[in-house]
Design an enzyme around this catalytic site. Structure first.
Site, short mmCIF file in Angstrom:
data_model
loop_
_atom_site.label_atom_id
_atom_site.label_comp_id
_atom_site.label_asym_id
_atom_site.label_seq_id
_atom_site.Cartn_x
_atom_site.Cartn_y
_atom_site.Cartn_z
N ASP A 97 0.83 -1.21 0.00
CA ASP A 97 0.00 0.00 0.00
C ASP A 97 0.86 1.27 0.00
O ASP A 97 1.96 1.29 0.57
CB ASP A 97 -0.91 0.02 1.23
N ASP A 99 1.08 4.00 1.69
CA ASP A 99 1.04 4.83 2.88
C ASP A 99 2.30 4.50 3.67
O ASP A 99 3.13 3.70 3.23
CB ASP A 99 -0.24 4.60 3.69
N GLU A 101 2.81 2.78 6.34
CA GLU A 101 2.91 1.37 6.74
C GLU A 101 3.32 0.52 5.54
O GLU A 101 4.19 -0.34 5.64
CB GLU A 101 1.57 0.90 7.30
N TYR A 320 -8.75 2.52 -2.14
CA TYR A 320 -8.04 2.35 -0.87
C TYR A 320 -8.77 3.04 0.27
O TYR A 320 -9.20 4.19 0.13
CB TYR A 320 -6.62 2.90 -1.00
N HIS A 367 -4.24 10.09 -1.24
CA HIS A 367 -5.08 9.25 -2.09
C HIS A 367 -6.37 9.98 -2.44
O HIS A 367 -6.64 11.07 -1.98
CB HIS A 367 -5.45 7.95 -1.36
#
Length: 888
Positions: A97, A99, A101, A320, A367
């Site tokens: 993803d 982001d 993380e 997302y 996003h």
């Protein structure tokens, strides 16, 4: 080098399957199943580092706060498989993803796999064929600033959590903890309860009536008396005092007015005012607003809503779901507008597309907003066959909100009518209002829910009003005086707490659900319906933090940390320098280490005490809250249990006095035990009601000698038999027969034919259980203690340990392909675990049951079977100690 496939690594097995179908044979898609490594546990720290900061935190504080990472057991297996696949690949695409993380997971993969082939970062916001192919053609480099931000957050939370939690465990109780964000959230809930406890209600009266014109009737409410406005709930402050000059009617005055108005029975219209208005749609969902609406409209917890949204994303139905952005792509705007026109006509959309600006503090515009995926939004009825009930309900919510966000304003007209009537010489002015929508616009598709507001009883429901003109004569009927009381601020719900956290800039979209889950799991907060009620334990934790860690639980400070992490993510702040200042301090900041080292003496008893007026002191002890008042013996205070279901704001001085003065439910004689002639009494103890057999005076323990003679054999005095009541039993209704059954426990169920060991059934502090030697197993209910048969007990012992726990499954899947038994996720003694009834696997730290899909569960069980049974522990006897040589 022979041309090989391109290896694509994602986090989720579900996502892996979808993407593989879009990329085709030239690619091999594999999953890391989340993080493959994390900060080391104490058992994984090398011996030479045990006495350093690495030994305490798994972080080398003296060397730029370098973390010590280790691969999890599951991670090691995954890494082995990924390395095997990488050998045959000519390119590596990290597709986690986009982001912090996800970027960190990609970095950990890169650090662990050490690929010798070209590496590219592949990102996408929806799992559709076009989006995946576009992502392959538009790769980028790894963003190390994002990785630094995530690593800083992880280190920050470890330092804060471990240092401060050590203090809470020592001063409040074992099992307690503090966290950078969870503590701020707990404080917000406790502060709201404190406001409710300090709130003083005020009463006021008004008069309602029905006005009639011909065949039409509508409701009116008294608003003014001789031109002076009547009091409403908003006119009082939290102390019950008026904030401005208004008329406060008493009950007697309101009833006298109602009688005078009834006698007159007539009124006339003195004013009619019509005002046009418009309402605009709300933006499409962000993570926060999705959690709020899922709570309001679908009664989903924030955690549950995010788990469902994760599945929708991985299956390719939505974009997302962790985002602060309210923006839609051009493609999405076109899809929403065209679908709105198809469903509601040409006037359903404005001439120009709508755009939204996010006002959330610390918003990250990484996003799009959350919306249905693809160039054409699929209708809920068209996807229902591929979704379960909750997935379909949440998809329907997202679909409606996305379409409504691009639709036209709703137009309405609100008419307010003023009516005067004579009440024994006083002019009573009533008002009524009605709203008519002349164009529904976006309301055709969706209307946002609302949270409970204070003084909602002041609201007048919109109604349909007849055509009225000034001077019209009306008849008043059903004139009724109405009493009201002001209300305190409502407790937070999950939805309103998420909203408040976002407004204060505390936490991030991806953390709101876990924040609430933690404070519920720790017992700091419980749910009463949708309301979040703090426990007295939370009061103790918050008081400790406010008095000794004031800077760390300051809302602005907590939000500023998020700003700093954003600066690191943008590459504007150095990770090591920032952590150095946070931990060791600077001119403008004390520093965590300095706070911990200079705490001074903390009075644990004082921290865990709250005065309830002048009546009693509430203390929170090892076994929960209780009231303490002076006893007959000045040296021994009296303790009174506080009911578990009594919320803190309900423990008023009057309620405390009621609990203190209530007759003690103990020492009531139920009868005599026919086997020994002893009285059986019911008593009220510190931990609830219990039964006791009263020993005769000659058997009762004598006063011990002041100092027993040296070498004398210790005499153990006889103890009376005691037994706790079952949760389903009441001390007021229990009879002698039931009491004798309880006193007879443990009950022998039978003898195990294989081991020849007796099996007993009994009750314990953690619930009912059966016992065979040293092997204990929980059973479903207390009633089973008397009913369970030997066959049933043997069946429980034939199952794996903890497989028979009474708790219902947290999650259920299809049958495992190897064992052909259903896979379930259950809550066990050591946390949630995956089981097929034969093999059990504990869910790793950092993951929740919501993170576990069917594919992940199958893999976890397969990995556990491959490892084989755990080796039995053996205790090595220490070598015999040689006698010391005699001195010459």
């Amino acid at each position: 080098m022979a041309h090989g496939k391109k290896l694509v690594i994602v986090e989720s097995p579900t996502k892996m399957r979808s993407i593989q179908g879009y990329l085709g044979d030239g690619y091999e898609v594999m999953s890391s199943v989340g993080h493959i490594r994390d900060l080391a546990d104490k058992k994984d720290i090398p011996a030479d580092l045990k006495k350093t900061s690495v030994g305490k935190y798994s972080i080398d504080i003296e060397n730029d706060f370098t973390p010590l990472y280790v691969e999890s057991d599951r991670g090691k297996k995954t890494v082995t498989e990924l390395k095997r696949a990488l050998k045959g690949a000519d390119e590596l695409l990290l597709a986690t993803d986009e982001d912090r993380e996800g970027e960190a997971i990609a970095w950990h993969l890169l650090e662990t796999l050490k690929p010798k082939v070209p590496v590219k970062r592949m990102v996408f916001h929806e799992i559709t064929k076009d989006a995946i192919q576009a992502a392959v053609n538009n790769t980028r480099e790894l963003d190390h600033a994002l990785v630094d931000a995530q690593e800083t957050r992880r280190i920050l939370d470890r330092l804060y959590g471990w240092d401060v939690s050590d203090v809470t465990r020592r001063k409040v109780g074992q099992g307690t903890s503090a966290g950078r964000v969870q503590s701020a959230a707990t404080r917000m809930v406790v502060e709201r309860e404190r406001e409710r406890m300090a709130f003083v209600s005020a009463s006021y009266w008004d008069v309602d009536s029905t006005a009639i014109k011909g065949a039409d009737a509508f409701a009116v409410r008294l608003a003014r008396l001789d031109g002076a406005p009547l009091a409403r709930g908003t006119d009082f402050d939290d102390t019950g005092s008026l904030k401005k000059a208004v008329v406060v009617l008493t009950e007697d005055q309101a009833r006298a007015l109602a009688e005078a108005l009834t006698a007159a029975g007539a009124a006339s219209v003195t004013a009619v005012e019509a005002k046009p208005g418009t309402r605009s749609p709300k933006p499409p969902f962000t993570t926060s607003t999705l959690q709020q609406e899922a709570g309001r409209k679908l009664s989903m917890s924030a955690k549950h809503a995010m788990g469902v949204a994760q599945r929708l994303y991985e299956k390719g139905y939505i974009t997302y779901m962790r985002t602060d952005s309210t923006a839609l792509s051009t493609q999405a705007v076109t899809a929403a507008r065209s679908q709105a026109v198809a469903l509601y006509g040409d006037k359903a959309v404005p001439a120009n597309p709508r755009s939204y600006r996010n006002n959330a503090k610390n918003a990250q515009e990484a996003h799009e907003a959350i919306r249905p995926s693809g160039e054409v939004f699929r209708k809920p009825q068209d996807v229902s066959s591929g979704l379960d009930r909750d997935e379909l309900r949440l998809y329907d919510l997202i679909w409606k909100r996305a379409i409504a966000s691009q639709m036209s304003d709703a137009k309405y007209e609100t008419t307010t009518v003023t009516i005067d009537a004579d009440a024994a010489g006083q002019t009573a002015t009533f008002t009524a209002s009605g709203t008519v929508y002349t164009f529904k616009g976006f309301l055709e598709a969706y209307e946002e829910g609302r949270d409970e507001k204070r003084n909602d009883n002041d609201r007048t429901d919109d109604q349909s009003l007849p055509a009225l003109s000034v001077g019209d004569a009306l008849t008043l009927r059903d004139i009724e005086p109405k009493g009201h009381a002001t209300s305190p601020k409502p407790r937070f719900t999950e939805a309103s707490l998420v909203k408040a956290l976002e407004e204060k800039g505390i936490g991030r979209p991806s953390t709101f659900a876990s924040i609430i889950d933690v404070i519920l799991d720790r017992g700091y907060v419980s749910k009463r319906g949708q309301a979040l009620v703090p426990s007295w334990l939370a009061f103790s934790i918050v008081r400790l933090l406010e008095e000794h860690f004031a800077d760390l639980v300051d809302y602005d400070f907590t939000a500023a940390l998020e700003d700093d992490l954003d600066a690191i993510a943008r590459g504007e702040q150095n990770r090591a320098a920032w952590l150095q200042e946070f931990y060791f301090g600077s001119e403008g900041h004390v520093g965590l280490r300095n706070i911990i080292d200079n705490l001074g003496d903390i009075d644990a008893r004082e921290i865990n005490s709250t005065k309830i007026g002048d009546v009693a002191v509430l203390r929170f002890g090892r076994y929960g809250p209780y009231l303490e008042v002076p006893g007959y013996d000045p040296e021994t205070p009296r303790r009174i249990n506080v009911p578990e279901d009594l919320a803190p704001d309900e423990l008023t001085p009057a309620k405390a006095r009621e609990l203190i003065d209530a007759p003690v439910g103990g020492d009531r004689v139920l009868g005599q035990n026919p086997d020994n002639g002893r009285d059986v009494v019911i008593k009220d103890g510190r931990f609830g009601p219990y039964l006791e057999e009263v020993l005769p005076e000659e058997e009762a323990p004598a006063e011990p000698e002041a100092k027993p003679k040296r070498g004398a054999k210790k005499v153990v005095p006889p103890k009376p038999k005691r037994a706790s009541l079952f949760k389903s039993m009441s001390p007021e209704t229990i009879d002698l027969a039931t009491a004798l059954k309880l006193l007879s426990l443990p009950r022998e169920v039978g003898v195990d034919p294989e081991s020849n060991v007796a099996i007993t059934a009994q009750n314990g502090p953690y619930g009912p259980y059966i016992k065979k030697g040293t092997d204990s197993r929980s059973i479903a209910s207390e009633d089973m203690i008397f009913d369970i048969t030997l066959e049933q007990a043997l069946e429980i012992y034939s199952q794996p340990k903890y497989a028979n726990r009474a708790a219902t499954s947290l999650k259920e899947f299809e049958a495992d392909p190897v064992s052909e038994k259903p896979i379930r996720i259950k809550d066990g003694r050591f946390g949630a675990y995956v089981t097929d009834g034969t093999t059990n696997v504990t869910i790793p730290k950092g993951q929740t049951p919501d993170d576990i899909t069917f594919e992940v569960a199958v893999q976890m069980l397969a990995d556990k079977r491959a490892k084989g049974p755990a080796p039995k522990r053996t205790t090595r006897k220490p070598a015999a100690r040689k006698p010391a040589a005699k001195k010459k």
